[in-house]
Design an enzyme around this catalytic site. Sequence first.
Site, PDB file in Angstrom:
ATOM      1  N   GLU A  91       0.715  -1.307   0.183  1.00 41.05           N
ATOM      2  CA  GLU A  91       0.031  -0.035   0.050  1.00 41.05           C
ATOM      3  C   GLU A  91       0.984   1.323   0.056  1.00 41.05           C
ATOM      4  OE1 GLU A  91      -4.056  -1.703   1.912  1.00 41.05           O
ATOM      5  OE2 GLU A  91      -2.515  -0.895   3.516  1.00 41.05           O
ATOM      6  N   CYS A 104       3.361   8.527   1.365  1.00 41.93           N
ATOM      7  CA  CYS A 104       4.034   7.404   2.295  1.00 41.93           C
ATOM      8  C   CYS A 104       4.206   6.097   1.449  1.00 41.93           C
ATOM      9  CB  CYS A 104       2.953   7.356   3.250  1.00 41.93           C
ATOM     10  SG  CYS A 104       3.477   6.115   4.732  1.00 41.93           S
ATOM     11  N   CYS A 111       6.673  -7.494   7.056  1.00 40.85           N
ATOM     12  CA  CYS A 111       7.839  -7.056   7.783  1.00 40.85           C
ATOM     13  C   CYS A 111       8.259  -7.970   8.703  1.00 40.85           C
ATOM     14  CB  CYS A 111       7.677  -5.493   8.737  1.00 40.85           C
ATOM     15  SG  CYS A 111       9.226  -4.910   9.544  1.00 40.85           S
ATOM     16  N   CYS A 115       6.989  -5.459  15.564  1.00 41.65           N
ATOM     17  CA  CYS A 115       6.593  -4.726  16.658  1.00 41.65           C
ATOM     18  C   CYS A 115       5.023  -5.000  16.828  1.00 41.65           C
ATOM     19  CB  CYS A 115       6.652  -3.282  16.210  1.00 41.65           C
ATOM     20  SG  CYS A 115       8.400  -2.561  15.602  1.00 41.65           S
ATOM     21  N   CYS A 118       1.882  -3.186  15.577  1.00 41.48           N
ATOM     22  CA  CYS A 118       1.902  -2.928  14.016  1.00 41.48           C
ATOM     23  C   CYS A 118       1.226  -3.775  13.134  1.00 41.48           C
ATOM     24  CB  CYS A 118       3.303  -2.491  13.929  1.00 41.48           C
ATOM     25  SG  CYS A 118       3.504  -2.437  11.811  1.00 41.48           S
ATOM     26  N   CYS A 338      -1.407   5.338   9.990  1.00 43.40           N
ATOM     27  CA  CYS A 338      -0.122   4.842  10.313  1.00 43.40           C
ATOM     28  C   CYS A 338      -0.350   3.391  11.092  1.00 43.40           C
ATOM     29  CB  CYS A 338       0.751   5.535  11.464  1.00 43.40           C
ATOM     30  SG  CYS A 338       1.526   7.262  11.028  1.00 43.40           S
TER      31      CYS A 338
END
Length: 362
Positions: A91, A104, A111, A115, A118, A338
Site C-alpha cells: 500500500e 507514504c 515486515c 513490533c 503494528c 499509520c
Amino acid sequence: MQTNLLNLDAGGLARFFADLGEKPFRAKQLLRWVHHLGECDFSQMIDLARPLREKLAEVAVINLPVIKAEQFSGDGTRKWLFNVGSDNSIETVFIPEGNRGTLCISSQVGCALECSFCSTGRQGFNRNLTPAEIIGQLWWANRALGRDPKGDRVISNVVMMGMGEPLANFEAVVSAMNIMLDDNAYGLSRRRITLSTSGLVPAIDRLRECLPVSLAVSLHAPNDALRNILVPINRKYPLSQLIAACIRYLDAAPRDFITFEYVMLAGVNDSESHARDLVKLLNLLPCKLNLIPFNSFPMSGYVCSSSEVIKRFASIVQESGVVVTTRRTRGDDIDAACGQLAGEVKDRSKRMEKSTIRVHAI
Ligand code: SAH
Ligand code: SF4
C-alpha cells in the site's frame, strides 16, 4: 532476459548504456523520459536515435507495479493497493496538508521486525520490494496527482513510512531514493525525503555515509525493558546504541534534529513517569517528538491513549524544551493511517491468529 530499467538509478543506467556501447548521458535522457515526463514507451523517446530505441525494445522493459485498487478518504487522503505478484499486495498513501503533499511509500511486503502494535509486523515478512516496485509507487501517484496550478508537483515530500522496515532493504531503498533526488527524475531534496526506522543501528550509520536523508526513529518507549517488548529489535540494538547512532547521524543529516516517533498506547507507555523518563533521553540530542495516536486494527490487543493523557504527556515533554507535535490521524476511514497498512502478505512467516499480545506497563 530483458532488464527492467525502472530498477536502475543514474549510476545503474550509465553502466547499462555503457554495456550497449552508448554514451553516459543516455542515462539522463532515460530518467527524464520515464520519471520526469512519465513516458515508458521507448518508441516515443524521440531524442534517442531510432536504432537505440529499437535496441531498447529488444533488451529492456519498463515494468511498473500493477494497481489493484484505489481508495479516496473524506479528508483528501488517497490510498493505492499495488499487486506485486504471488497474491501479495502493498500500500501507498498520499496525505495532503496545506501546501504540502506527502506520499507514504512501502519498502517491503510485510515486515520481519514484529513490533507488537503494528499491523504490518503482525502479518510477518514475505520479501523485499525491488527498486522498481518502490519508485513505481511514486511514479503512479505522481501520474495520478500531477502538478498544482503553479506548476509544482503535488507530491512535495516522501516518507518511507509505509509497510516494511526500509533499512532492512537497504540497497533497493537507496537506489529508489537516488531516483527521487535526481534532478532529471523527481528532483526532491534530502530534507523532503524522510526515512523512518525502528532502529537498525549499523544501517543508520551506512545511511549517514551514503545518503543522509531526514531521519525519523520509532522510539515508542523510554526504557529498554518496555522497548524490548514493543520494538523487539531493541534487544539487538538497545537505546544507548540507538541514541549514539542518532547523534552520529546529525553530522551528515539535512536537518539539524532527529524526529522521534512515539505511539500512544493506553496503560502501556503513556504515564507521566514514562514522559519524564523520555525527557531524559530526548535531552541527549537535538530532536523533535512526534506523538502518534495508536491506530487500531483487528485483534491488536491495544487501545489508544485518551486525548487528555496525550495532551498531558505532550506538555511534560514540551516543558523540557523539546518541540512536540501530535500527529493528526488521516485517512482512517480507508484504513490508511499509520500502522494500518496491511496490504496482503501471503506465505508469511507468522500469522495474525497466533499473535494477539497484551503488554502491561513497565
Ligand atoms: N518500519 C519503519 C517504518 C514503517 S512504520 C518504522 O517502524 O519506523 C511507520 C510508523 O508507524 C512507525 O513509527 C511505526 O512505529 C508506526 N506505527 C506502526 N503501527 C502503528 C499503529 N498501529 N498506530 C500508530 N502508529 C503505528
Ligand atoms: Fe516493521 Fe515498522 Fe511495523 Fe515495526 S513498526 S513491524 S519495523 S513496519
